[in-house]
Design a protein around this motif. Sequence first.
Motif: not given
Lengths: 414, 414
Positions: A102, A408-413
């Motif tokens: 991701n 990160g660069s805005g990752q959400i799970r």
Amino acid sequence: MEVEVKAKKAKEASRKMAVLDTETKNRALINMAEALLENADKILKANEKDVLEAERRNLKASLVDRLKLDEKRIKAMAEGLKEVASLKDPVGDIEEMWIRPNGLQIGKMRVPIGVIGMIYESRPNVTADAAGLCLKAGNAVILRGGSDAINSNIAIASILAEAAYKSGIPEGAIQLIENTDREEVNRMMKLNGLIDLIIPRGGTSLIKNVIENSTVPVIETGVGNCHIFVDESANFEMAKDIIVNAKVQRPGVCNAVETVLVHKGIAERFLPVMVKELSSHGVEIRGCELTKRICPDVKEATEEDWATEYLDLILAVKVVENIDEALEHISKYSTGHSESIVTENYTNAMRFLKSVDSAAVYVNASTRFTDGGEFGFGAEIGISTQKMHARGPMGLKELTTYKYVILGSGQIRK
Amino acid sequence: MEVEVKAKKAKEASRKMAVLDTETKNRALINMAEALLENADKILKANEKDVLEAERRNLKASLVDRLKLDEKRIKAMAEGLKEVASLKDPVGDIEEMWIRPNGLQIGKMRVPIGVIGMIYESRPNVTADAAGLCLKAGNAVILRGGSDAINSNIAIASILAEAAYKSGIPEGAIQLIENTDREEVNRMMKLNGLIDLIIPRGGTSLIKNVIENSTVPVIETGVGNCHIFVDESANFEMAKDIIVNAKVQRPGVCNAVETVLVHKGIAERFLPVMVKELSSHGVEIRGCELTKRICPDVKEATEEDWATEYLDLILAVKVVENIDEALEHISKYSTGHSESIVTENYTNAMRFLKSVDSAAVYVNASTRFTDGGEFGFGAEIGISTQKMHARGPMGLKELTTYKYVILGSGQIRK
């Protein structure tokens, strides 16, 4: 309440220590070394009080010797601090960094542990060694030396703390517990949340007390009942040299050999050579029945001998059927410090390396090398004989832990 | 005496486990998975007893749910074991090897820890997860589950132990303590020399009890009072998505966010957007005075809120002056689990990464990623919130330790 107050100060200091640059820490170490030399008189005066008191109390000569400082020992402490200044700072190193599908980048960053409590006995040089190593690794340290050395320790610690503070190290980074009551150390061992790690250094009973009573995590440093196994295929000359070195070069230390196991197939030829050489160095041999049959002059070993760390010019010797019996014996009596096999047989060398469950496992070398300096770590704070966190010689890296840093660069799970 | 007898058997088994090849361990894991599926009926029957007993005792519905097994959950356990079989075996890896000036080659070899004690609560799937991970890392395991799940645990553990034994794993490698008396667990925590490490998994009081009473080393797994700091330069859309994900996607887990800190400079514009979005997901907001002034409908936060791990659809929100106040707040209230900054400012991102003393520190990502699977470790045995040995998600590697292997050619110490 001294220890609680000091632990709180240490905790505060540790937060500032964690983000301190290496240059400031190095400058402080150099200044601490200089301060020891400049204040040698003050230290020697304090030490004299301790020595007089020890003599008055009829302490053993060897203990008084451990306690005693002179110009040379103070110089050695100062050199030790300068050496620590020259070592690479592990804090902030990112040992691995990987990228996830991701896009998250995950790195493992070395960071200080926080507040380290040192509990030790009579040697006042531990005060300087421990302070220097803990500081370089970005930790605050709470020192709790033995009551025998209290005046020396107060002098050394106050000189170090002042020099450190003047060099930009936060107040509270180096503190000594001056109250030598046992109650104080008992409370120290329960300060979870303020102290992150306790390292005991000293005799078996001190270490046992800390392990049994500390709720703060402990690294056990320790006792070395070290073994050398002379395999059937061993080069006799090499085996003899290694055994003599491991027993005689410095018998009073934890990496000296205490029991030699000899393969039955070579016992008759090797034992007389070995016993003769060791005897010429003043070593007393305590042998098993078979050893006694081959070398009738040796004393008889009892069950107790297999379990004893002599720290003296005494060696237990046992003839074993084969490598299996050697491994069995080591597994039963070893304290997990250092063991060595002398062999020319590849398969046995590999099997010994794989099977022996000790901090340092050798092929064809003296056990005396288990040491931070010899391993290339520079100074060491002790040798761990337990398995959690650190094993074997503990240098600067072992006084740190790690955290994960994730970019990160805005990752959400999902 | 059950625990002493089993611990001795485990210690013996651990010696054999340490030299077991990976293929045997993998085959055992596959066979264990198959055995769970084949014996699903037996497990469900035992589980039914536990569930009936729990209902009879009027256990909370959420606890009964944790306890309850069905075909799907048994299948998940089996899948978990197969996944562990597919992971790389860390045992025997030599991570570094260097050569000293005297020719000694020194290597750091990964080895099993030995005997691991797991102390956990009501979820019976931990029995299978822990057994699988410990086995793959070459350790013997002693399982001590909660009394609520005792029948399920006995069924699962006996099926696993039998399948493992039939696959060539030494007897005693997987054992469950069947006696659910508290005395038994108290004795377990004192078995230094037989048990090498205890990992507690469960609520705060269970973990606290283990830390306070265990003389065996403990890895604290834990409570997550996680924070997200929305910096002045944050991308609003990104910040909103990350916060919603970290709070809403699975609120009952330790890596969910519990407090959001918002930079004063953007509070008036950002808070209404955030509160609206969270409210639409059913999240209750408890805000500081300034938050309440901007969003009058939110509840007021008390001092207690800053320290609470809700594990629920509740979020504490505080407006802070700047990054300094955010760092200060985190340092005061964080449990050292996971914290994230949302920012476009490079300097603040680096400062946050360096300063925050938690197991996982994020820039521009959801805290929900603190997880062995998400980090790429495969399965995890827990998330460490302490600093010794392992920090953050613990996978196979964290269930091992190292020893030094030293290859010589007759070196002796000068």
